[in-house]
Design a protein around this motif. Sequence first.
Motif, PDB file in Angstrom:
ATOM      1  N   UNK A 166      59.740 -74.942  48.670  1.00 30.15           N
ATOM      2  CA  UNK A 166      59.639 -76.086  47.755  1.00 30.15           C
ATOM      3  C   UNK A 166      60.949 -76.876  47.847  1.00 30.15           C
ATOM      4  N   UNK A 167      60.866 -78.182  47.729  1.00 24.41           N
ATOM      5  CA  UNK A 167      62.108 -78.929  47.573  1.00 24.41           C
ATOM      6  C   UNK A 167      61.979 -79.915  46.431  1.00 24.41           C
ATOM      7  N   UNK A 168      63.110 -80.071  45.753  1.00 18.99           N
ATOM      8  CA  UNK A 168      63.159 -81.032  44.650  1.00 18.99           C
ATOM      9  C   UNK A 168      64.301 -81.982  44.987  1.00 18.99           C
ATOM     10  N   UNK A 169      64.099 -83.222  44.686  1.00 20.35           N
ATOM     11  CA  UNK A 169      65.181 -84.160  44.988  1.00 20.35           C
ATOM     12  C   UNK A 169      65.127 -84.619  46.427  1.00 20.35           C
ATOM     13  N   UNK A 170      66.292 -84.866  46.987  1.00 20.25           N
ATOM     14  CA  UNK A 170      66.344 -85.470  48.317  1.00 20.25           C
ATOM     15  C   UNK A 170      65.938 -84.493  49.420  1.00 20.25           C
ATOM     16  N   UNK A 171      65.058 -84.978  50.280  1.00 20.14           N
ATOM     17  CA  UNK A 171      64.615 -84.136  51.388  1.00 20.14           C
ATOM     18  C   UNK A 171      65.787 -83.783  52.306  1.00 20.14           C
ATOM     19  N   UNK A 172      66.694 -84.733  52.525  1.00 21.55           N
ATOM     20  CA  UNK A 172      67.808 -84.452  53.450  1.00 21.55           C
ATOM     21  C   UNK A 172      68.721 -83.339  52.931  1.00 21.55           C
ATOM     22  N   UNK A 173      68.826 -83.224  51.615  1.00 24.39           N
ATOM     23  CA  UNK A 173      69.635 -82.129  51.058  1.00 24.39           C
ATOM     24  C   UNK A 173      68.984 -80.783  51.392  1.00 24.39           C
ATOM     25  N   UNK A 199      67.022 -80.298  53.952  1.00 21.50           N
ATOM     26  CA  UNK A 199      67.181 -80.131  55.401  1.00 21.50           C
ATOM     27  C   UNK A 199      68.557 -79.541  55.715  1.00 21.50           C
ATOM     28  N   UNK A 200      69.579 -80.051  55.052  1.00 21.35           N
ATOM     29  CA  UNK A 200      70.944 -79.550  55.284  1.00 21.35           C
ATOM     30  C   UNK A 200      71.074 -78.090  54.869  1.00 21.35           C
ATOM     31  N   UNK A 201      70.557 -77.782  53.681  1.00 23.79           N
ATOM     32  CA  UNK A 201      70.641 -76.399  53.172  1.00 23.79           C
ATOM     33  C   UNK A 201      69.963 -75.409  54.114  1.00 23.79           C
ATOM     34  N   UNK A 202      68.929 -75.873  54.807  1.00 19.80           N
ATOM     35  CA  UNK A 202      68.171 -74.984  55.682  1.00 19.80           C
ATOM     36  C   UNK A 202      68.525 -75.150  57.163  1.00 19.80           C
TER      37      UNK A 202
END
Length: 163
Positions: A69-76, A78-81
């Motif tokens: 699941x992601x909440x907020x910005x998709x790029x964040x 992407x970076x975390x993963x």
Amino acid sequence: MSTIAIYPGTFDPITLGHVDIVVRASPMFDQVILAVAGSTSKNTIFSVEERIELASKVLEKIQNVKIIQFNGLMVDCAKENNASVILRGLRAVSDFEYEFQLAGMNRKLMPEADTIFLPTSEKYTYISSSLVREIAKFGGDITDFVPKVVKNVLIDKLAASSR
Ligand code: ADP
């Protein structure tokens, strides 16, 4: 170095078009992360937990796919993963303008990642989650558009909400 692709979307619900993109992308990358949007401006019929559960069931046989699941910005997310590829499906020219703009924005926000578009397989070009929901709502047959488990859960959901 492993290459991780993130495939973000609402997946409300996951359709055969989405599955086709994941199946084709899976051998191209070390990992494909299907990222399901939690916070979305769209009025979803399924909760994010339900959308994740459905996607997990449908994609369980594909080894290198992870669903999050992601909440907020998709790029964040992407970076975390550690994703360096943003994967999107293209159905028709009408998708292109929005997707091109989105890719440009994401490039600004995350220059180290690149968007890759996969054109949908011909037989799935006309499928969209919103049309599937609409057709199901009025009792139409959605067998050719979604995996069986999705069809059953969607029909149950609509029956429950009309009670
Ligand atoms: P969003 O809310 O971001 O539009 P969707 O869940 O509708 O998310 O779709 C996620 C991605 O899957 C998008 O890139 C979209 O273009 C793509 N997609 C949607 N339907 C299909 C389909 N039938 N075939 C291939 N790609 C699709």
